[in-house]
Write an enzyme that holds these catalytic residues in place. Structure first.
Site, PDB file in Angstrom:
ATOM      1  N   PHE A 175     -82.944  -9.182  66.487  1.00 34.09           N
ATOM      2  CA  PHE A 175     -83.141  -9.977  65.275  1.00 34.09           C
ATOM      3  C   PHE A 175     -84.049  -9.284  64.244  1.00 34.09           C
ATOM      4  O   PHE A 175     -83.976  -9.576  63.062  1.00 34.09           O
ATOM      5  CB  PHE A 175     -83.840 -11.299  65.627  1.00 34.09           C
ATOM      6  CG  PHE A 175     -82.979 -12.319  66.361  1.00 34.09           C
ATOM      7  CD1 PHE A 175     -81.803 -12.793  65.809  1.00 34.09           C
ATOM      8  CD2 PHE A 175     -83.390 -12.839  67.584  1.00 34.09           C
ATOM      9  CE1 PHE A 175     -81.050 -13.770  66.456  1.00 34.09           C
ATOM     10  CE2 PHE A 175     -82.639 -13.810  68.240  1.00 34.09           C
ATOM     11  CZ  PHE A 175     -81.469 -14.274  67.673  1.00 34.09           C
ATOM     12  N   ALA A 235     -77.176 -13.472  64.064  1.00 35.95           N
ATOM     13  CA  ALA A 235     -78.040 -12.440  63.462  1.00 35.95           C
ATOM     14  C   ALA A 235     -77.470 -11.893  62.154  1.00 35.95           C
ATOM     15  O   ALA A 235     -78.237 -11.424  61.309  1.00 35.95           O
ATOM     16  CB  ALA A 235     -78.281 -11.307  64.455  1.00 35.95           C
ATOM     17  N   THR A 261     -73.802  -8.933  68.112  1.00 31.28           N
ATOM     18  CA  THR A 261     -75.074  -9.312  67.483  1.00 31.28           C
ATOM     19  C   THR A 261     -75.789 -10.299  68.394  1.00 31.28           C
ATOM     20  O   THR A 261     -75.185 -10.890  69.284  1.00 31.28           O
ATOM     21  CB  THR A 261     -74.848 -10.060  66.155  1.00 31.28           C
ATOM     22  OG1 THR A 261     -74.237 -11.344  66.437  1.00 31.28           O
ATOM     23  CG2 THR A 261     -73.992  -9.259  65.208  1.00 31.28           C
ATOM     24  N   ASP A 262     -77.049 -10.522  68.127  1.00 28.97           N
ATOM     25  CA  ASP A 262     -77.691 -11.692  68.713  1.00 28.97           C
ATOM     26  C   ASP A 262     -77.220 -12.916  67.908  1.00 28.97           C
ATOM     27  O   ASP A 262     -76.519 -12.798  66.890  1.00 28.97           O
ATOM     28  CB  ASP A 262     -79.214 -11.543  68.710  1.00 28.97           C
ATOM     29  CG  ASP A 262     -79.863 -12.428  69.772  1.00 28.97           C
ATOM     30  OD1 ASP A 262     -79.220 -13.417  70.213  1.00 28.97           O
ATOM     31  OD2 ASP A 262     -81.011 -12.167  70.174  1.00 28.97           O
ATOM     32  N   TYR A 263     -77.602 -14.072  68.380  1.00 31.54           N
ATOM     33  CA  TYR A 263     -77.127 -15.374  67.881  1.00 31.54           C
ATOM     34  C   TYR A 263     -77.320 -15.512  66.364  1.00 31.54           C
ATOM     35  O   TYR A 263     -78.458 -15.548  65.881  1.00 31.54           O
ATOM     36  CB  TYR A 263     -77.936 -16.442  68.604  1.00 31.54           C
ATOM     37  CG  TYR A 263     -77.300 -17.787  68.763  1.00 31.54           C
ATOM     38  CD1 TYR A 263     -76.658 -18.130  69.947  1.00 31.54           C
ATOM     39  CD2 TYR A 263     -77.367 -18.734  67.758  1.00 31.54           C
ATOM     40  CE1 TYR A 263     -76.102 -19.383  70.117  1.00 31.54           C
ATOM     41  CE2 TYR A 263     -76.809 -19.991  67.915  1.00 31.54           C
ATOM     42  CZ  TYR A 263     -76.175 -20.304  69.106  1.00 31.54           C
ATOM     43  OH  TYR A 263     -75.633 -21.549  69.272  1.00 31.54           O
TER      44      TYR A 263
END
Ligand code: NOJ
Length: 783
Positions: free
Chosen positions: A276, A311, A307-309
């Site tokens: 992030f 992001a 990606t992260d959540y």
């Protein structure tokens, strides 16, 4: 929130089915395929002609929209970790808009969704099923920090192997682990999820985890694809505040923070998750230098990046532009899959029309995701991971629980043991006190996936199991974790299930003191609630929360031996505790078998052997404090009146407990290290031997640690760096000679031109029981 019928079905099914399986696991069949994960990985690589041919053919049939659909990852399930849960899931799947899902598990739920995807889409491309399997899936192991403190790579690997057995039997084929972010700031709640502060140990743990999850053949039904995260430097956020900015020199990045990610890549990890944070001004998720030039260009990674959540969406808050702009930036940077945010789905068609990204950019990302599915064997059999019988035979097998118990004990760190207070006798009266004494909820720690805390063994139960009826227990809760209503509300809003005693703090302490007065020894189980660590759980004060220190002080006044059993997810400031406890055992959040494992250690069935993988500071103001720091031009040499030195006025530079520290019920002596040579050339390997003796009264295990210092360099070098360790077992009175090889690679570092070099000159080598208590020798590298 609007959900469609299929989603509702999956949710309902998961809830019902997960419950049944947790309560009545059948352990009838042995699992089918035994992997030997230590063997070299034999996954297809991007160069595999068979895979390339298959994917070429598939992609030749795909429309642009279908390719973009593969880049989309939806959250479908009952457990969310961000502000959005994907909507219109079945409609999106039907349209070919979904490449994978996460948070859906159980073979039936996963099969249902997979059938829906395969039967309702034109090209019948199967979904990939991900989940946060972080320290076990159903059988929960200690939090990753407590796994790393075992310094036992076979144990770490076997925890990941068991997690993979369970996850793959439970409908999953992709796990968001290992997290390998180096963390030197214990204020950061996610320090719990990694292997601590050291790049060498962190790299070893990264490898072990990847091997454990992925095994030898990703297409086997009992292996899963790992996802190393959070790339990169997520653990270095300013001030220990989650999601915060990272501004770091390249020299520090390459020498101290990047090695564990690289180790996971070299071990063959199939996927990478972007972090992030921003890095030197460019958020990781939009960072082409990181995701393409370094990861793929220099390191040769050929898997896919998720990606992260949300992001990509968050790039807007980072200030990089509107949604379409950040979507283009992320794809161009080298991101392949968009977790939950649906930015790719929404904007890529238009961005291609406008020429801001090309179809070739989409092709590359789509190919990598299809390759992952191919490697997992999903094209051959989309239902490979959805065998209900295997789930019944596999989940929470007794031998998995047994392994969890052993591994948990291995990671516990004995911080103090005055006058051999421990091990305890299996007789007499114990005053068992503290908010964690009877607690089950917190035992499994944060990010405990599909673990069911109701199956966790409390400390009280563990003591009864291990010590039997000869031990009498008098219990008092003594204190809540916190009496701060806002904190309680916050923790409970995210599954904390805090059991708050409504009595006043004084009344609770008084009751505990009365219990202690009746006992021979006090066992005080204190620490954090699991939700005080993990994601979005940074703390500015890392002492024991609430009234727990006041409780300990009152207990101390009884004059009874005070054994402090700590359960927590980060280094804590424990100065009073260290000075006043008779014994102190750090047990982390030890997992499903926590209570049994702690009791094994308390009563001497297992002699503690864990060593810290993070420095414990004396006070929060010393942070960041880590063992492998640089020297300064004015290092403090111990003279209190010497003003102009690098030091504090009010506290020493020393940690409370150094990296690598941990006691045993026995004691070990170290002879001076012997070197095979005192001068080597730059391509030679040096042998360092040390004689270690068990000088105490118990058989035990010791982690023999080897550190190196490059005394003179073209850039400043750390005062010491871990370059080897061996965990050995020594019987009472036994002596062993331990030999380490120091290879040229162990002496290399990245200079300021980012060349990986060995600079000839003077080196020191240190061997010992922790990073502080070492014996040293010197050698030279000469050309
Ligand atoms: C956010 C976390 O940062 C990451 O570690 C996790 O894997 C994802 N959410 C998915 O749950």
């Amino acid at each position: 929130m609007k959900r469609t019928i299929l989603t509702a079905f999956v949710l309902a099914y998961c809830l019902a089915s997960c419950q049944t399986q947790k309560e009545a696991p059948e352990q009838t069949q042995a699992q089918t395929q035994n992997q030997t994960p230590q063997q070299a990985q034999q996954q297809p690589t991007s160069a595999d002609p068979e895979m390339t041919r298959f994917i070429d053919e598939l992609m030749s049939k795909m429309t642009l929209d279908e390719k973009i659909g593969q880049l989309n990852l939806l959250a479908v399930g009952f457990d969310v970790t961000g502000p959005v849960v994907s909507q219109n899931v079945d409609e999106n799947i039907r349209k070919g808009n979904v490449g994978g899902v996460f948070n859906t598990y159980t073979p039936v739920a996963a099969r249902k969704l997979q059938e829906f995807a395969v039967n309702n889409t034109r090209l019948k491309i199967p979904l990939i099923f991900g989940y946060d399997v972080i320290h076990g899936h159903r059988t929960i192991f200690p939090i990753p920090l407590g796994l790393s403190t075992s310094w036992d790579m076979a144990a770490v690997e076997s925890s990941a192997r068991i997690a993979a057995e369970e996850a793959s039997a439970d409908g999953l084929n992709w796990v968001y682990s290992p997290m390998v972010d180096i963390a030197r700031d214990p204020r950061w709640g996610r320090i719990a999820e990694g292997a601590g502060e050291d790049p060498y140990l962190g790299s070893e743990v990264a490898k072990a985890m990847v091997h454990g999850y992925q095994g030898q053949d990703l297409a086997a039904s009992n292996t899963v694809m790992a996802c190393v995260k959070h790339f990169a430097l997520y653990g270095a956020g300013e001030a220990g505040r989650d999601y915060n900015s990272v501004d770091m020199s390249l020299n520090r990045m390459f020498n101290e923070y990047l090695p564990p990610y690289k180790a996971a890549i070299d071990a063959g990890v199939g996927s990478v998750m972007s972090s992030f944070n921003d890095i030197n001004g460019v958020p990781a998720t939009a960072n082409k230098w990181l995701m393409t030039d370094l990861l793929r260009g220099k390191w040769g990674f050929d898997g896919f990046v998720v990606t992260d959540y949300t992001a990509i969406n968050e790039l807007m808050a980072h200030g990089l532009g509107d949604e379409a702009t950040v979507g283009a930036l992320a794809l161009k940077a080298g991101i392949d899959m968009d977790m939950v945010g649906e930015v790719f789905l929404k904007h890529l068609p238009q961005l291609i029309q406008e020429g801001k990204v090309t179809e070739e950019d989409v092709n590359k990302a789509c190919r990598r995701i299809l390759e992952a599915k191919y490697k997992l064997g999903l094209f051959e059999d989309p239902y490979r991971y959805t065998d209900e019988n295997r789930a019944k035979a596999t989940l929470m097998k007794p031998e998995y629980r047994q392994a969890a118990r052993q591994i948990a004990a291995k990671g516990m760190v004995l911080l103090k043991n005055e006058k051999q207070t421990l091990p305890l006798k299996k007789s007499g009266t114990i005053a068992l006190i503290g908010p964690l004494a009877k607690n089950q909820r917190d035992m499994i720690g944060n990010w405990s996936g599909a673990g069911d805390w109701k199956q966790a063994v409390s400390l009280e139960q563990g003591i009864r199991n291990v010590a039997g009826n000869n031990v009498k227990i008098v219990y008092a809760k003594g204190a809540n974790f916190t009496d701060d209503q806002q904190m309680i509300a916050r923790l409970n809003a995210h599954g904390g299930e805090l059991d708050i005693d409504k009595r006043s703090a004084t009344a609770m302490i008084d009751e505990a003191v009365k219990a202690a007065q009746k006992a021979d020894v006090i066992v005080a189980a204190v620490g954090e609630s699991q939700g005080m660590t993990g994601e979005a759980a940074s703390r500015s004060d890392i002492g024991l929360p609430g009234q727990q220190l006041a409780l300990l002080k009152a207990l101390k006044k009884t004059g009874k031996p005070l054994v402090i059993v700590l359960m927590n997810g980060r280094p804590l400031t424990l100065t009073w505790e260290d000075q006043n406890a008779s014994a102190m055992l750090e047990t982390w959040f030890a997992g499903t078998e926590a209570g049994n494992a702690i009791a094994d250690v308390l009563f001497g069935n297992y002699n503690p052997s864990g060593k810290l993988t993070t420095t414990f500071p004396q006070v929060v103001g010393q942070i960041p404090l880590f063992y492998n720091h640089k020297s300064t031009g004015r290092p403090f040499a111990g003279d209190p009146l010497d003003k102009y030195k690098s030091r504090y006025m009010d506290v020493s530079n020393d940690p409370l407990y150094p990296f690598g520290y941990g006691l045993s019920y026995t004691s070990f002596s170290y002879a001076a290290p012997q070197l095979s040579k005192t001068a080597i050339n730059p391509s030679e390997t040096l042998q360092v031997s040390v004689v270690v003796r068990n000088t105490g009264n118990y058989d035990g295990e010791e982690v023999v640690q080897l550190y190196v210092q490059d005394v003179v360099g073209s850039i400043t070098r750390p005062v010491k760096e871990l370059k080897g360790f061996q965990k050995i077992a020594l019987k009472k009175g036994e002596t062993k000679t331990i030999t380490f090889n120091i290879s040229p690679d162990d002496l290399k570092f990245y200079n300021n031109d980012l060349e990986y070099v060995l600079e000839p000159g003077d080196f020191k080598v240190f061997v010992g029981t922790n990073s502080r208590d070492v014996k040293e020798a010197a050698f030279k590298v000469v050309e």
